[in-house]
Design a protein around this motif. Structure first.
Motif, PDB file in Angstrom:
ATOM      1  N   GLU A   2       0.984  -1.044  -0.030  1.00 36.69           N
ATOM      2  CA  GLU A   2       0.155  -0.009   0.064  1.00 36.69           C
ATOM      3  C   GLU A   2       0.911   1.291   0.196  1.00 36.69           C
ATOM      4  OE1 GLU A   2      -0.309  -2.370   2.512  1.00 36.69           O
ATOM      5  OE2 GLU A   2      -1.682  -3.348   0.972  1.00 36.69           O
ATOM      6  N   GLN A   8      -6.558  11.523   2.434  1.00 37.63           N
ATOM      7  CA  GLN A   8      -7.031  12.238   3.664  1.00 37.63           C
ATOM      8  C   GLN A   8      -6.046  13.413   4.069  1.00 37.63           C
ATOM      9  OE1 GLN A   8      -8.285   8.824   4.294  1.00 37.63           O
ATOM     10  NE2 GLN A   8     -10.513   8.918   4.905  1.00 37.63           N
ATOM     11  N   ARG A  88       1.891   5.525   7.641  1.00 36.68           N
ATOM     12  CA  ARG A  88       1.394   6.555   8.424  1.00 36.68           C
ATOM     13  C   ARG A  88       2.243   6.781   9.723  1.00 36.68           C
ATOM     14  NH1 ARG A  88      -3.930   2.305   8.987  1.00 36.68           N
ATOM     15  NH2 ARG A  88      -4.668   2.924   6.760  1.00 36.68           N
ATOM     16  N   LEU A 131      -5.694  -2.523   8.472  1.00 29.59           N
ATOM     17  CA  LEU A 131      -6.207  -2.541   6.865  1.00 29.59           C
ATOM     18  C   LEU A 131      -7.528  -1.707   7.125  1.00 29.59           C
ATOM     19  CD1 LEU A 131      -5.887  -5.809   5.075  1.00 29.59           C
ATOM     20  CD2 LEU A 131      -5.038  -3.633   4.480  1.00 29.59           C
ATOM     21  N   GLY A 133      -8.069   0.790   8.830  1.00 27.12           N
ATOM     22  CA  GLY A 133      -7.997   2.302   8.830  1.00 27.12           C
ATOM     23  C   GLY A 133      -7.299   2.871  10.115  1.00 27.12           C
ATOM     24  N   PHE A 137     -11.038   2.617  14.003  1.00 25.21           N
ATOM     25  CA  PHE A 137     -11.938   2.315  13.001  1.00 25.21           C
ATOM     26  C   PHE A 137     -11.798   0.719  12.982  1.00 25.21           C
ATOM     27  CE2 PHE A 137     -10.950   6.306  11.493  1.00 25.21           C
ATOM     28  CZ  PHE A 137     -12.310   6.752  11.211  1.00 25.21           C
TER      29      PHE A 137
ATOM     30  N   LEU B 285     -16.570   2.361   7.823  1.00 27.86           N
ATOM     31  CA  LEU B 285     -15.422   2.299   7.136  1.00 27.86           C
ATOM     32  C   LEU B 285     -15.306   3.396   6.083  1.00 27.86           C
ATOM     33  CD1 LEU B 285     -14.836  -1.576   6.803  1.00 27.86           C
ATOM     34  CD2 LEU B 285     -13.717   0.266   8.368  1.00 27.86           C
ATOM     35  N   ASP B 286     -16.392   3.973   5.521  1.00 27.48           N
ATOM     36  CA  ASP B 286     -16.143   5.069   4.453  1.00 27.48           C
ATOM     37  C   ASP B 286     -15.579   5.685   5.017  1.00 27.48           C
ATOM     38  OD1 ASP B 286     -17.503   3.682   2.263  1.00 27.48           O
ATOM     39  OD2 ASP B 286     -19.445   4.793   2.255  1.00 27.48           O
ATOM     40  N   LEU B 287     -15.704   6.467   6.316  1.00 28.43           N
ATOM     41  CA  LEU B 287     -15.046   7.534   6.964  1.00 28.43           C
ATOM     42  C   LEU B 287     -13.520   6.870   7.379  1.00 28.43           C
ATOM     43  CD1 LEU B 287     -17.988   8.070   9.528  1.00 28.43           C
ATOM     44  CD2 LEU B 287     -17.277   9.709   7.567  1.00 28.43           C
ATOM     45  N   ALA B 288     -13.098   5.973   7.222  1.00 30.50           N
ATOM     46  CA  ALA B 288     -11.895   5.261   7.624  1.00 30.50           C
ATOM     47  C   ALA B 288     -10.616   5.622   6.627  1.00 30.50           C
ATOM     48  CB  ALA B 288     -11.839   3.834   8.043  1.00 30.50           C
ATOM     49  N   ASN B 289      -9.700   5.615   7.121  1.00 24.75           N
ATOM     50  CA  ASN B 289      -8.320   5.802   6.163  1.00 24.75           C
ATOM     51  C   ASN B 289      -7.822   4.487   5.639  1.00 24.75           C
ATOM     52  OD1 ASN B 289      -6.089   6.591   4.994  1.00 24.75           O
ATOM     53  ND2 ASN B 289      -5.054   7.293   6.688  1.00 24.75           N
ATOM     54  N   VAL B 290      -8.764   3.704   4.857  1.00 19.81           N
ATOM     55  CA  VAL B 290      -8.387   2.663   4.416  1.00 19.81           C
ATOM     56  C   VAL B 290      -7.381   2.695   3.396  1.00 19.81           C
ATOM     57  CG1 VAL B 290      -9.359   0.556   3.282  1.00 19.81           C
ATOM     58  CG2 VAL B 290     -10.487   1.503   4.935  1.00 19.81           C
ATOM     59  N   PRO B 291      -6.377   1.894   3.289  1.00 18.34           N
ATOM     60  CA  PRO B 291      -5.372   1.820   2.009  1.00 18.34           C
ATOM     61  C   PRO B 291      -6.060   1.826   0.732  1.00 18.34           C
ATOM     62  CG  PRO B 291      -4.783   0.110   3.340  1.00 18.34           C
ATOM     63  CD  PRO B 291      -6.119   0.762   4.127  1.00 18.34           C
ATOM     64  N   PRO B 292      -5.548   2.751  -0.193  1.00  8.53           N
ATOM     65  CA  PRO B 292      -6.255   3.115  -1.447  1.00  8.53           C
ATOM     66  C   PRO B 292      -6.616   1.731  -2.131  1.00  8.53           C
ATOM     67  CG  PRO B 292      -4.378   4.476  -1.046  1.00  8.53           C
ATOM     68  CD  PRO B 292      -4.438   3.710   0.025  1.00  8.53           C
ATOM     69  N   THR B 293      -5.680   0.866  -2.155  1.00  9.55           N
ATOM     70  CA  THR B 293      -5.719  -0.286  -3.036  1.00  9.55           C
ATOM     71  C   THR B 293      -7.023  -1.163  -2.444  1.00  9.55           C
ATOM     72  OG1 THR B 293      -3.741  -1.342  -1.802  1.00  9.55           O
ATOM     73  CG2 THR B 293      -3.885  -0.563  -3.841  1.00  9.55           C
ATOM     74  N   PHE B 294      -7.309  -1.084  -1.139  1.00  8.04           N
ATOM     75  CA  PHE B 294      -8.182  -1.839  -0.507  1.00  8.04           C
ATOM     76  C   PHE B 294      -9.555  -1.268  -0.525  1.00  8.04           C
ATOM     77  CE2 PHE B 294      -4.472  -4.282   0.706  1.00  8.04           C
ATOM     78  CZ  PHE B 294      -5.320  -5.439   0.800  1.00  8.04           C
ATOM     79  N   ARG B 295      -9.627  -0.016  -0.703  1.00  8.74           N
ATOM     80  CA  ARG B 295     -11.002   0.722  -0.649  1.00  8.74           C
ATOM     81  C   ARG B 295     -12.078   0.016  -1.371  1.00  8.74           C
ATOM     82  NH1 ARG B 295      -8.835   6.419  -0.480  1.00  8.74           N
ATOM     83  NH2 ARG B 295      -7.886   5.671   1.386  1.00  8.74           N
ATOM     84  N   ILE B 299     -11.690  -4.439   1.066  1.00  8.03           N
ATOM     85  CA  ILE B 299     -11.886  -4.229   2.532  1.00  8.03           C
ATOM     86  C   ILE B 299     -13.290  -5.093   3.152  1.00  8.03           C
ATOM     87  CG2 ILE B 299     -13.058  -1.882   2.777  1.00  8.03           C
ATOM     88  CD1 ILE B 299     -10.097  -3.079   4.667  1.00  8.03           C
TER      89      ILE B 299
ATOM     90  N   ALA C 397     -12.678  12.878   7.179  1.00  7.44           N
ATOM     91  CA  ALA C 397     -12.785  12.120   5.767  1.00  7.44           C
ATOM     92  C   ALA C 397     -13.236  12.894   4.780  1.00  7.44           C
ATOM     93  CB  ALA C 397     -13.931  11.096   6.213  1.00  7.44           C
ATOM     94  N   ARG C 399     -16.069  14.894   4.340  1.00  9.85           N
ATOM     95  CA  ARG C 399     -17.312  14.715   4.211  1.00  9.85           C
ATOM     96  C   ARG C 399     -18.073  15.788   5.253  1.00  9.85           C
ATOM     97  NH1 ARG C 399     -18.548   8.632   4.254  1.00  9.85           N
ATOM     98  NH2 ARG C 399     -20.751   9.236   4.521  1.00  9.85           N
TER      99      ARG C 399
ATOM    100  N   ASN D 193      -5.619  -4.816  -7.552  1.00  9.31           N
ATOM    101  CA  ASN D 193      -5.694  -3.373  -7.535  1.00  9.31           C
ATOM    102  C   ASN D 193      -4.498  -2.703  -7.438  1.00  9.31           C
ATOM    103  OD1 ASN D 193      -8.587  -3.490  -7.658  1.00  9.31           O
ATOM    104  ND2 ASN D 193      -8.863  -2.835  -5.467  1.00  9.31           N
ATOM    105  N   LEU D 197      -2.648  -0.251 -10.125  1.00 12.04           N
ATOM    106  CA  LEU D 197      -2.543   1.129  -9.842  1.00 12.04           C
ATOM    107  C   LEU D 197      -0.978   1.328 -10.427  1.00 12.04           C
ATOM    108  CD1 LEU D 197      -4.202   1.592  -6.398  1.00 12.04           C
ATOM    109  CD2 LEU D 197      -3.242   3.657  -7.973  1.00 12.04           C
TER     110      LEU D 197
END
Lengths: 357, 320, 440, 206
Positions: A2, A8, A88, A131, A133, A137, B285-295, B299, C397, C399, D193, D197
């Motif tokens: 990753e 963000q 991070r 993973l 977050g 989270f 989880l939509d609000l979480a900082n999930v790694p981009p490849t796992f969004r 996830i 986020a 939003r 992905n 990428l």
């Protein structure tokens, strides 16, 4: 894998403009903050978790300390590596990974091979926490996910590596020994499969059982045996207002209540005290179910959450495939938390008409 | 169609459903009051009147097997008749698996010298409890999504928003109950009697399309508001393998109407629960900082894996 | 007088009071500085129009700024001297606003005001005097007082509350005023009651100021002969006790609905300082051009409660009190919970400045913030029952526009959430951002 | 929409790579999670799906001109159900052991979204020949997806490949549990992905 920058990041830096101007700090109010901090909370919890570990060294031998240290070290390492991988800030100092490591070690049997917690740590910290977050989270309690993973991966070791308590504090007894040579059965296992009579044959009269179980002289997971020390730690946390009484009390009461109803041969003949003392209820109620991230914030929701854990614990104990169910009960209630948060919102101060949905 | 029919449509459908249900709960035999498991290795049959001792104590008059395995006959060790000659207790060599219904077949029942005809009796442990265990089992303990891994495409597709999830879950529950009951009816009264079992798949999938169409039509006419809310999900129902898995399971297990209803309702509500939990988790989880490849989907799969790990706690559980 | 110790039921925090730094310092008039900058925007509403030109000579108390349209309040010269410039000056919130710089005439004598009898005046005359004196709510946002005292006719106001809670840590301004001039405050309260045509007044004071409670109770007893019912209510020490809605709920049990005003539930609230200013305006006919300001914090050589001319620069005050310490980290106009940090000391005192805090690095918090751990402490602390944690997470986020579901516009930014947050999250800042984005 | 202009080879590779039913289109996830515990299962179910996909595609492509648009979905469903019945009976008769292992999933092919989707988006607009190759591509794509998952899970879970002992021990029993199927699919999607990428970034960079 990753390597990408979290999107963000930009938002954040524009959101928090703390600038130093002519040596004077300019930032948004409030300008004073309470002395509490995440680090302080986490390390207090760690401190409360140390006495049961010391006891377990004398009850189960020195290898419990080694297992716990490996678990903690691998969780901290996993946290650092995950955060580095995900680009991070590394926050191993806040103690949350230490708690995860401690709790994961506390819910595995004392006779397992030393390397077992390492795998659990990867699952708990990388998959279940970072993973998703990172802290805040993780939907599920990472330590319990680690344990459930170990349970699924090493079913034999995780369900049979129990050791009989040492009465002479000969802490080297079990070191380097094969587990099979000394393994025993946990009280809940005996209770589930052979009944109270067999329990008394193995552990002595009922009053001896209560005393020994309360102090922690019984087979069981590394850190769950001593109801006394866990209660002490839990009361300290409540006194410091780091946790509220709602979840622990509702968990314990509902375990006792449902055991009383369904735990005996006929209805209303179960032994609630034995049920609370003989498994991981104390550890779960005070230290696992109360995890901030994976428990609700509103008081009613906390009571429901705790009662659900208690009910599921008893259900798994009586009807399920395992003798003990606290860990799975907490894991099963965890995903309900976002929904509970949606149902129980803080009471608003006279909101304008039509503002509430 | 004429407008006059519209108000009668829904009650009529209910009536048909009721009749279908009634067909499933007829008594096994008029002379038999009750059959129960006794201890670990015995079955008691309670007759409506006294039966002849010579008939009742003859082991060859009874054959017993577990419902799923009709080929393996259980060995009866001993038969005892109660003093009032109403109760017959069959004792077996081995303990019975009481989670499974057992079938007791008798020769001509003889009572006070008269022949009352043979009986095929199904013995089940605590009948309401058995129904409940099917229901709870399908809904939670062996949840179709998290422990049977079915219906995943639709599950992941519609669990992004809570509102969508609830809409899908409700629609799905409605359709699955209707189609499963029709499937049961057809299976019991057409496919089985005429030995057309091999057409199961074709018939069941046809039924599903039919009930989707039926629910579509009825909703559109009876409650347009509801149709507007849930109509979009109807198409998706057919792509959900639970809807075809449930008829197959109830055919395999030879469930009766009540059991089928419980299974279908449990499966539907279980899917609704799974969707609701997953959607509330995914909204967070939509609000979480999930790694981009796992969004997004990846996830969601990881989270579903965590759910499945938690649901392992139910493994080996039997309620009744 | 003994009554229950009242408070609002939901939320709140207990920050360290730090009032001992200045609470025993008697009010001390500060000598007039060489020059001062009087801001033309010291109130809620549009900036005032200047009435003087460069090089005009003004006398202490002269009207130099006036608002002709919309909400606003008059601005008066705080000193006698010469207008040096009409320019722009720093403002703690609005950054740059128009101002009038006056060079003090060192020879000029201070004006003396003598009391006159006001009891014969009509309601309109009283309001006119208040308006003329340019009085604004000096405890808060600077809402023009004559407007606040003229509720619409349909509002049935029956209670006046004098706000002496002073719940912000460090600040002791109101405390000193209550202690030293209790009779003036009671007199001011009677003026307001006369204007409103009611006779029921509560004075709310936190119990960490027992001497003030005592002083005001005695003053009220002395004045209660002529038909007014004035009562002192001791309040629990809890922040934000002095917030209007919380104070009203604590004392009367009435809840002001969201986006509503106190007169919606029949209450008018006035700050102690404002009440004193009303007394000055009506009885002494003295405009509002000087006020008591608490100078506190460990970053200044000497703490004090100074009577300061409006327009005096912070740097002059610091110099008068012996200068700042080397470990000064932050200078705040107002209280530490809701005040504004200023970038430098070149900023003048306004009508709404209740304190100037010189905080050292130890006193302020400089921890970096972490992710929300969902402890729920902010939910406990929020007096409005909002969900600051969710708002913060939504803002992070990206939003922010969805946060109105958590009632973000009801937030009055008391700072309880950010104060209690163990992850040190800047929740108030998140909420401000959310308000900006969600409005669009 | 005109018939496809892709060559047969492109059609096949499209199904295996660009539009892999499991990892790219995220369709037919149930077997990918449920029974991808061994390579053999993957191959067997893959063959079954391949069979149903190819024959259904060809059938629909052949009769597409005679289907009224309003009844096309039921027609697809019934076509698929017919071919599923065929493969179900064949497997039950000739490979009873494997059939038992795959349980209900063979019958459930009828509800696999991928097959209906290919009929709707491809077969009903293209010739029998193109549909045949498209079906081959999709079938193999599914099979390769299942085999990849099966390989990982069998190796990690049992230490074997296709039943042959490779590692000599069982590393992580967890991976043969169906719960691990979710993780494997999730992690593999993440991997896909990531590859995409970095590939796109490289393309953009040069």
């Amino acid at each position: 894998m990753e390597a990408d920058k979290p999107i963000q990041q930009e938002e954040k830096s524009s959101a928090v403009e703390e600038t130093r101007h002519n040596m004077l700090t300019v930032s948004v109010s409030p300008h004073i903050k309470s002395r509490e901090s995440v680090e302080k909370i986490m390390w207090s919890v760690v401190a409360c978790l140390v006495p049961p570990l010391i006891l377990s060294v004398f009850v189960f031998g020195l290898q419990t300390l080694i297992i716990t240290l490996i678990s903690v070290a691998s969780c901290v390492a996993a946290e650092a590596v995950s955060q580095k991988l995900l680009k991070r800030p590394v926050t191993i100092r806040d103690g949350s990974a230490v708690i995860t490591g401690l709790l994961m070690a506390y819910v595995i049997p004392p006779g397992v091979p030393y390397w077992i917690p390492i795998l659990g740590a990867v699952m708990a910290i990388y998959v279940a926490k970072h993973l998703l977050g990172g802290i805040g989270f993780n939907i599920f309690n990472p330590a319990l996910i680690g344990r459930a993973f170990l349970m699924a991966t090493f079913p034999v070791a995780m369900t049979s590596a129990w050791l009989p308590p040492l009465r002479d504090a000969a802490i080297f007894t079990y070191m380097g020994q094969g587990v099979d040579a000394v393994s025993t059965a946990t009280p809940l296992y005996v209770l589930k499969h052979y009944g109270v009579q067999a329990l008394m044959e193995q552990f002595g009269s009922m009053s001896t059982i209560y005393r020994d179980f309360f102090m922690g002289l019984r087979p069981g997971c590394i850190g769950e045996t001593s109801a006394f020390l866990l209660l002490l730690g839990g009361i300290f946390l409540i006194y410091k207002r780091y946790i509220t009484w709602h979840i622990p009390v509702s968990v314990i009461v509902s375990v006792a209540f449902f055991t009383w109803i369904f735990g005996g041969d006929t209805l209303f003949t179960g032994n609630p005290l034995l049920a609370v003392l003989s498994g991981g209820v104390m550890l779960g109620a005070f230290f696992m179910a109360t995890d901030y991230v994976t428990s609700p914030t509103q008081m009613t929701a906390k009571l429901i959450f705790g009662a659900g854990i208690g009910a599921l614990t008893v259900l798994i104990r009586i009807k399920g495939g395992y003798p003990e169910g606290v860990c799975y009960a907490i894991l099963l209630m965890n995903p309900l938390v976002p929904a509970l948060e949606g149902w129980f919102k803080p009471k608003r101060f006279a909101p304008p008409k039509g503002a509430l949905k | 169609m004429g407008n006059a029919h519209r108000p009668y449509l829904f009650p009529l459908l209910l009536l048909i459903a009721g009749l279908v249900l009634l067909a499933g709960c007829g008594s096994d035999h008029r002379f038999v009051k009750k059959t129960t498991f006794e201890d670990a290795n015995a079955i008691t049959i309670e007759f409506a009147g006294p039966v002849d001792a010579s008939w009742a104590t003859d082991k060859s008059n009874f054959t017993v097997y577990e419902k799923p395995d009709p080929d393996i006959l259980l060995t009866i060790q001993d038969i005892s008749l109660g003093p009032d000659q109403h109760r017959v207790t069959l004792t077996f060599q081995d303990d019975l698996n009481q989670d499974q219904p057992h079938v007791v077949t008798t020769t001509d029942i003889r009572s006070q010298g008269r022949s009352i005809g043979p009986a095929v009796l199904t013995v089940k442990k605590l009948y309401m409890g058995y129904l409940l265990s099917i229901f709870i089992g399908a809904m939670v303990i062996s949840n179709f999504v998290f422990t049977k891994y079915l219906g995943l495409c639709v599950f992941f597709g519609t669990s992004q928003r809570k509102s969508t999830a609830v809409g899908m879950g409700i629609t799905f529950t409605m359709v699955i109950v209707v189609s499963a009951m029709m499937a049961w009816f057809l299976y019991q009264f057409v496919l089985k009697p005429y030995r057309l079992d091999f057409l199961q798949i074709v018939v069941f999938i046809g039924l599903v399309s039919l009930s989707v169409q039926a629910v579509d039509t009825i909703l559109r006419k009876v409650n347009p508001a509801l149709f507007k809310a849930f109509g979009v999900y109807l198409v998706l129902v057919i792509a959900n393998c639970i809807i075809i898995a449930v008829p197959l399971i109830l055919a395999d297990n030879e469930y009766n109407a009540f059991e089928s209803l419980m299974l279908a309702a449990g499966a539907g509500l279980g899917f609704l629960i799974a969707l609701f939990l997953m959607s509330s988790v995914r909204e967070r989880l939509d609000l979480a900082n999930v790694p981009p490849t796992f969004r997004g989907l990846p996830i969601a799969f990881v989270v579903a894996g965590l759910f499945a790990l938690a649901f392992l706690g139910f493994s080996g559980m039997s309620i009744f | 007088m003994t009554t229950d110790i009242l408070t609002f039921p939901k939320g709140g925090a207990h920050p360290a009071e730090s009032k001992e730094l200045a609470q025993d310092q008697a009010i001390e008039p500060m000598p007039t500085p060489d020059s001062l900058e009087i801001l033309l925007s010291q109130h809620f509403g549009a900036p005032a129009d200047p009435l003087v030109k460069k090089k005009d000579v003004v006398v202490e108390g002269d009207l130099i700024g006036e608002v002709t349209q919309g909400l606003g309040a008059n601005i008066h010269a705080s000193v006698s001297g010469t207008v040096k410039a009409l320019g722009m000056s720093a403002h703690p919130v609005l950054l740059k606003v128009p101002s009038i710089t006056i060079e003090t005439d060192p020879e000029a004598e201070a004006r003396v005001f003598s009391p006159s009898d006001w009891t014969g005046l009509s309601k309109e005359d009283l309001l006119a005097r208040i308006r003329q004196a340019g009085i604004v709510g000096i405890g808060g946002a600077g809402f023009p007082t004559h407007v606040k005292l003229s509720p619409p006719p349909e509002a049935e106001v029956d209670i006046l509350i004098i706000n002496g809670a002073e719940c912000e840590p460090y600040l002791t301004t109101d405390h000193r005023v209550m202690l030293e001039q209790p009779d003036a405050i009671i007199e001011g309260a009677r003026i307001i009651l006369t204007i409103l045509g009611i006779n029921n007044c509560h004075i709310g004071i936190e119990i960490n100021k027992p001497d003030a409670i005592e002083a005001l109770s005695q003053a009220a007893a002395r004045a209660s002969s002529n038909g007014f019912h004035i009562q002192v209510n001791p309040l629990q020490v809890k922040y934000p006790q002095g917030s209007e809605k919380q104070l009203i709920e604590g004392i009367t049990g009435r809840q002001v609905p969201g986006f509503g005003l106190p007169f919606d539930v029949g209450v008018i609230v006035q700050n102690v300082g404002t009440t004193k200013a009303i007394y000055d305006a009506v009885v002494l006919e003295k405009p509002l051009y000087e006020k008591v300001v608490t100078i506190s914090g460990r970053g200044i050589a000497r703490t004090a409660n100074l009577l300061v001319k409006i327009g005096t620069k912070v740097s002059d005050i610091a110099q008068y009190l012996g200068g700042t310490t080397p470990d000064l980290g932050k200078v705040i106009m107002g209280g530490p919970m809701m005040g504004f940090a200023v970038p430098d000391l070149n900023i003048p005192v306004t009508k709404t400045t209740s304190g100037i805090l010189f905080l050292t690095e130890d006193e302020i918090d400089t921890h970096p913030h972490g992710q929300c751990i969902r402890c729920g402490w902010c939910l406990e602390a929020c007096p409005m029952g909002l969900s600051p944690n969710e708002i913060g997470v939504y803002v992070e986020a990206g939003r922010a526009d969805e946060t109105s579901q958590f009632g973000v516009f009801e937030c009055f930014e008391c700072g309880c959430c950010a104060y209690t947050c163990p992850a040190k999250r800047p929740l108030v800042q998140f909420i401000r951002l959310a308000k900006m984005k969600a409005k669009k | 929409m005109p018939a496809t202009t892709k060559s047969n080879f492109q059609l096949v590779s499209n199904g295996i790579l660009n539009e892999n039913p499991i990892f790219r289109l995220a369709l037919s996830m149930c077997p990918a999670v449920g029974i991808s515990t061994s390579v053999m299962n993957g191959i067997l179910l893959g063959i079954a799906v391949l069979f149903v996909q190819v024959f259904s595609s060809c059938t629909i492509a052949a009769i597409k001109d005679y289907i009224h648009p309003r009844i096309r979905i039921p027609t697809y469903t019934l076509t698929i159900a017919t071919w599923v019945t065929v493969i179900d009976l064949v497997l039950a008769a000739y490979m009873p052991a494997a059939y038992k292992e795959m349980g209900i999933f063979v019958k459930l092919i009828v509800a696999f979204a991928i097959i209906t989707m290919r009929l709707e988006t491809f077969a009903c607009k293209n010739s029998v020949q193109a549909s045949f190759w498209d079906g081959i591509g999709m079938g193999f794509g599914f099979m390769f997806g299942m085999m990849a998952l099966g390989l990982v899970r069998e190796l990690l879970g049992m230490g074997t490949i296709l039943g042959y002992d490779v590692l000599g021990f069982r590393p992580l029993l967890f991976f043969v549990l169906p719960a691990a199927g979710f993780f494997c699919v999730g992690l593999m999607m993440g991997l896909f992905n990531y590859i995409e990428l970095t590939y796109n970034r490289k393309k953009k960079g040069t």
